[in-house]
Design a protein around this motif. Structure first.
Motif, short mmCIF file in Angstrom:
data_model
loop_
_atom_site.label_atom_id
_atom_site.label_comp_id
_atom_site.label_asym_id
_atom_site.label_seq_id
_atom_site.Cartn_x
_atom_site.Cartn_y
_atom_site.Cartn_z
N PRO A 1 0.84 -1.21 0.00
CA PRO A 1 0.00 0.00 0.00
C PRO A 1 0.87 1.25 0.00
N THR A 2 0.32 2.34 -0.53
CA THR A 2 1.05 3.60 -0.60
C THR A 2 1.45 4.09 0.79
N GLY A 3 2.69 4.59 0.88
CA GLY A 3 3.14 5.23 2.10
C GLY A 3 3.93 4.37 3.06
N ILE A 4 3.99 3.06 2.82
CA ILE A 4 4.75 2.19 3.72
C ILE A 4 6.24 2.32 3.44
N VAL A 5 6.60 2.29 2.18
CA VAL A 5 7.97 2.56 1.75
C VAL A 5 7.92 3.73 0.77
N LYS A 6 8.70 4.76 1.02
CA LYS A 6 8.69 5.93 0.15
C LYS A 6 10.12 6.30 -0.21
N ASP A 7 10.38 6.38 -1.53
CA ASP A 7 11.73 6.67 -2.03
C ASP A 7 12.76 5.75 -1.41
N GLY A 8 12.36 4.48 -1.22
CA GLY A 8 13.27 3.48 -0.72
C GLY A 8 13.45 3.43 0.78
N VAL A 9 12.78 4.32 1.50
CA VAL A 9 12.92 4.38 2.95
C VAL A 9 11.64 3.85 3.61
N ILE A 10 11.78 3.01 4.64
CA ILE A 10 10.62 2.49 5.35
C ILE A 10 9.99 3.62 6.16
N GLU B 1 5.17 11.01 -14.05
CA GLU B 1 3.94 11.63 -13.55
C GLU B 1 2.73 10.75 -13.83
N SER B 2 2.82 9.89 -14.85
CA SER B 2 1.67 9.07 -15.23
C SER B 2 1.28 8.07 -14.15
N SER B 3 2.18 7.83 -13.20
CA SER B 3 1.87 6.85 -12.15
C SER B 3 1.23 7.48 -10.93
N GLU B 4 1.22 8.79 -10.84
CA GLU B 4 0.74 9.46 -9.63
C GLU B 4 -0.71 9.10 -9.31
N THR B 5 -1.54 9.00 -10.34
CA THR B 5 -2.97 8.77 -10.12
C THR B 5 -3.29 7.33 -9.72
N ILE B 6 -2.35 6.40 -9.99
CA ILE B 6 -2.68 5.00 -9.71
C ILE B 6 -1.96 4.46 -8.48
N LYS B 7 -1.03 5.22 -7.91
CA LYS B 7 -0.27 4.72 -6.77
C LYS B 7 -1.19 4.34 -5.61
N SER B 8 -2.22 5.14 -5.39
CA SER B 8 -3.11 4.87 -4.27
C SER B 8 -4.08 3.73 -4.55
N GLN B 9 -4.09 3.23 -5.80
CA GLN B 9 -5.04 2.19 -6.18
C GLN B 9 -4.40 0.82 -6.32
N LEU B 10 -3.12 0.72 -6.00
CA LEU B 10 -2.44 -0.56 -6.16
C LEU B 10 -3.07 -1.62 -5.27
N GLY B 11 -3.43 -2.72 -5.87
CA GLY B 11 -4.01 -3.82 -5.12
C GLY B 11 -3.15 -5.05 -5.24
N PRO B 12 -3.75 -6.21 -5.17
CA PRO B 12 -2.97 -7.44 -5.27
C PRO B 12 -2.44 -7.70 -6.68
#
Length: 320
Positions: A37-46, A209-220
């Protein structure tokens, strides 16, 4: 028997992937992925340690990884690579010591504390040529300690450009004579790395930038339907500008305007990777090198999806 098998692990901002193979073997026995899920690892940092640990516990149990030896690919955003020259009056066997002595003095790295590897490339007319590869020691230690707290044994850390190059080299798609640009097309960013004499000499990143809208929608799962194809292909046009910049930087770094990439290898885990490669083949004069699903075999000799090629390359570490 488990101690004879090795787990090859890749942790990105959005996914954890692994392959398992017997030590010394190029045959992959198992593989899998788990999206983060978004926000657990950001720019390689936990960022969310508790949630990250809970997810790791889940995948370790699901993939039966407990007490196995692990190799880990560090996130690209935490990797720094640069070419460095050393005067010829420094003996060849003293070059690495010379580099380490000057770290923080005349040679500066972007991390407060670094894990550093110095690779000797070659002796030229006026100097020795080396590559310095470094990563953030504190973040690397965080990943290692987290894995070891969960009963895994971390035996090696690697970087993704070397993993992909190792695979390309094993398939005889590249040689040490090439001046190769490796373009790693990920879901959220593109990573450029240049190789000479089988050695990476720089790494640069370009956010998508094309990935910004889908990052929060990543599922299994992740598929083409999660992306807008037109946006992806339009953004690809920006890549031509970035590749020109990278080549100019390469020429500047090598102090020779005649230096040009002899090949561009395009790899990665973007769902539109096949279309991206087809478009690049039509647009570039420089030969485009592609690893297909049929080039790499997994369990029961079934082709391995390109998104696993990085961890497959890690599995080749130490295999001759």
């Amino acid at each position: 028997m488990s101690n004879k098998k090795v787990i090859n692990l890749e942790i990105k901002d959005y996914v954890i992937r692994y392959t398992e193979n017997k030590r010394g073997s190029t045959s992959v026995e198992r593989m899998g992925e788990h999206f983060l899920p978004t926000g657990i690892v950001k720019d390689g940092v936990i960022e969310d340690y508790g949630q990250f640990e809970r997810i790791l516990k889940t995948v370790i149990k699901k993939w039966r990884l407990k007490r196995k030896k692990v190799r880990l690919i560090m996130p690209d955003s935490l990797v720094f690579i640069r070419r460095e020259t050393v005067p010829l009056d420094v003996p060849k066997d003293e070059v690495k010591k010379h580099i380490n002595f000057n770290l923080g003095e005349t040679i500066h790295l972007p991390f407060n504390s670094s894990v550093v590897e110095v690779i000797y490339i070659q002796q030229l007319e006026e100097h020795h040529e080396v590559s310095i590869i470094s990563t953030d020691k504190a973040v690397a230690s965080q990943f290692v300690s987290t894995l070891e707290d969960l009963s895994l044994i971390v035996e090696a850390i690697d970087i993704s450009p070397l993993c992909y190059y190792r695979l390309l080299h094993s398939k005889q798609m590249v040689t040490e004579d090439e001046q190769l640009l490796v373009v790693q097309y990920g879901i959220d960013r593109v990573t450029f790395s240049a190789f000479v004499q089988n050695t990476p000499i720089f790494l640069q990143e370009f956010d998508l930038e094309s990935s910004e809208t889908i990052k929060s929608q990543l599922g299994p799962t992740l598929s083409k339907e999660d992306f807008d194809k037109q946006t992806v292909m339009e953004e690809l046009e920006d890549m031509s500008i970035e590749i020109e910049r990278v080549e100019r930087f390469y020429q500047f770094m090598m102090s020779n305007q005649d230096h040009q990439f002899t090949g561009i290898a395009v790899v990665g885990d973007h769902p539109y990777l096949e279309e991206i490669i087809m478009e690049m083949k039509e647009s570039y004069e420089t030969p485009i090198i592609q690893l297909t699903e049929n080039d790499v075999k997994g369990p029961k000799e079934v082709g391995i999806d390109p998104k696993y090629h990085g961890v497959y390359g890690l599995a080749l570490k130490g295999v001759h």
